[in-house]
Scaffold this motif. Structure first.
Motif, short mmCIF file in Angstrom:
data_model
loop_
_atom_site.label_atom_id
_atom_site.label_comp_id
_atom_site.label_asym_id
_atom_site.label_seq_id
_atom_site.Cartn_x
_atom_site.Cartn_y
_atom_site.Cartn_z
N SER A 44 21.60 -121.59 88.18
CA SER A 44 21.46 -122.84 88.94
C SER A 44 22.57 -122.98 90.00
CB SER A 44 21.54 -124.02 87.97
OG SER A 44 21.85 -125.20 88.64
N ASP A 46 23.77 -125.70 90.93
CA ASP A 46 24.69 -126.71 90.39
C ASP A 46 25.75 -126.06 89.51
OD1 ASP A 46 23.31 -128.72 91.66
OD2 ASP A 46 22.09 -129.23 89.91
N ARG A 49 28.22 -124.28 91.69
CA ARG A 49 29.16 -125.23 92.32
C ARG A 49 30.24 -125.66 91.33
NH1 ARG A 49 24.52 -126.69 95.45
NH2 ARG A 49 23.68 -128.01 93.81
N LEU A 50 29.88 -125.78 90.06
CA LEU A 50 30.87 -126.15 89.06
C LEU A 50 31.91 -125.04 88.88
CD1 LEU A 50 28.60 -127.87 86.37
CD2 LEU A 50 30.37 -128.96 87.77
N LYS A 53 34.15 -125.29 91.75
CA LYS A 53 35.01 -126.48 91.59
C LYS A 53 36.22 -126.17 90.71
CE LYS A 53 34.78 -130.75 88.83
NZ LYS A 53 33.87 -131.68 88.12
N TYR A 279 28.30 -128.52 82.54
CA TYR A 279 26.86 -128.31 82.71
C TYR A 279 26.09 -128.69 81.44
CZ TYR A 279 22.77 -125.96 84.78
OH TYR A 279 21.54 -125.67 85.33
N HIS A 285 19.18 -129.04 80.91
CA HIS A 285 19.48 -127.72 81.46
C HIS A 285 19.10 -126.59 80.49
CE1 HIS A 285 22.63 -129.68 84.30
NE2 HIS A 285 21.46 -129.53 84.90
#
Length: 386
Positions: A44, A46, A49-50, A53, A279, A285
């Motif tokens: 994913s 997302d 991106r984590l 981060k 997540y 998820h």
């Protein structure tokens, strides 16, 4: 001065794994690779991106030996919600370098020279070498790759005074079978009767089909109290290259487990741990994964229908076995290699998962691929000259 090596192999009968060999052959002949079990699609955005981060926020040094606390807490919560068993994040959960390390350490924790371990075959290829490296002896319960049930009387007959553990895998690679509540309950009775440990490989826990449920060893108190439960995020989040797994076990077992883990890898990649912890806050998820993969299983089975294979639809995992019993007398290794070279589609011969040469005439195909790849693979199989 001439040097004569004193090296004595600890695994004299082990060569390069069939997964590596078939993937290399697929690359050499530019074949479609439905052999090795890794998703063709990326994880994913997302989740990516984590990771970014946490890399940018400076989470780039050693993690605590047992794993970062947010991830252990997230696993504890997730496991409690699915099984009713509460594992303490501080004393009963350890983050590992993939499930393979978790399995290896669990085996090393309890197996001493001369000890016997019950192994159901076909078996994932890391189990037996780990047992043998500890001086242990694998005792096999042999199953047909398309088996429907387990003969528990036969299992009991394999147990001796030297048996220390039973190693299980559900959902099961390579058969795709999912163990029932009765199976796990019977296992618990045997483990209690003979005072055995259990090592439970549950890496495909979120890939279950046709409305079935995953019955975890953690959900049965008599089992959980003596079990090392090994899991992984690689299969669940399409991140097999991250090698991020975990082991759940009662505190006394975890204490011994960590003594070995700390000197094997010490700790696991830090920013990925923080990313997965965050997540996991959204259960969707992983709870939607079964629907995603069932569509792919069904697509692949529909596409190969009419060729002449016999197929018991996988109940879980992202592998589908196809029996070619009525199509060819070739042994499965020769056929898998011929299909790769001549028809440009790579699979895994299921005999590779057995301790002795067997011929169930079955190939394993990975359907963790894009739909176009699965359809192309079926198209190639349609062209095979049997």
């Amino acid at each position: 001065m001439h040097f004569t090596s004193r090296l004595k192999s600890k695994l004299p009968n082990i060569g390069t794994t069939i997964f590596t060999r078939m993937s290399k052959l697929a690359e050499e002949y530019q074949a479609l690779n439905l052999s090795q079990g890794f998703p063709e699609f990326d994880c994913s955005p997302d989740l990516q991106r984590l990771v970014d981060k946490y890399i940018r926020s400076g989470k780039n040094q050693y993690a605590p030996m047992a794993g970062v606390m947010p991830l252990r807490e997230a696993i504890s919560k997730k496991t409690y919600e699915s099984t009713g068993r509460e594992y303490h994040p501080e004393t009963e959960i350890t983050i590992t370098s993939g499930a393979t390390e978790a399995l290896y350490v669990a085996i090393t924790t309890i197996v001493n020279p001369g000890d016997e371990v019950i192994v159901f075959e076909p078996a994932y290829d890391s189990y037996v070498p780990a047992i043998e490296l500890c001086g242990g002896i694998p005792i096999f319960v042999t199953l047909d790759p398309q088996y429907d049930s387990i003969d528990w009387k036969a299992v009991a007959s394999k147990i001796s005074e030297k048996t220390v553990a039973i190693l299980i895998n559900t959902p099961h690679n390579p058969t795709g079978n999912v163990w029932s509540q009765r199976d796990l309950q019977t296992l618990a009775e045997l483990a209690e009767k003979y005072d055995l440990h259990v090592i439970s490989d549950e890496v495909y826990e979120h890939i279950i089909f046709d409305g079935s449920s995953h019955i975890s060893a953690a959900s049965i108190p008599a089992l959980a109290s003596r079990t090392f439960l090994c899991g992984s995020f690689g299969k669940t989040f399409h991140t097999t290259g991250w090698k991020l797994g975990y082991c759940l076990a009662p505190a006394a077992l975890t204490t011994e487990f960590r003594k070995i883990h700390q000197f094997l890898v010490f700790s696991v990649v830090t920013p990925f741990q923080f990313a997965v912890a965050e997540y996991l806050l959204e259960p969707g998820h992983y709870l939607k994964l079964s629907d995603f993969y069932q569509q792919k299983r069904d697509l692949f089975l529909q596409a190969v229908e009419g060729i002449g294979f016999t197929a018991k639809p996988a109940e879980g995992t992202f592998f589908q076995n196809l029996s070619y019993q009525s199509l060819s007398d070739e042994n499965d290794v020769s056929l898998a290699e011929r299909l790769t070279r001549e028809f440009k589609i790579a699979s895994i011969p299921v005999s590779a998962f057995y301790s002795q040469p067997v011929q169930f005439k079955t190939l394993r195909f990975c359907f963790a691929k894009n739909d176009e790849t699965l359809l192309k693979g079926a198209e190639y199989l349609q062209k095979v000259i049997w």
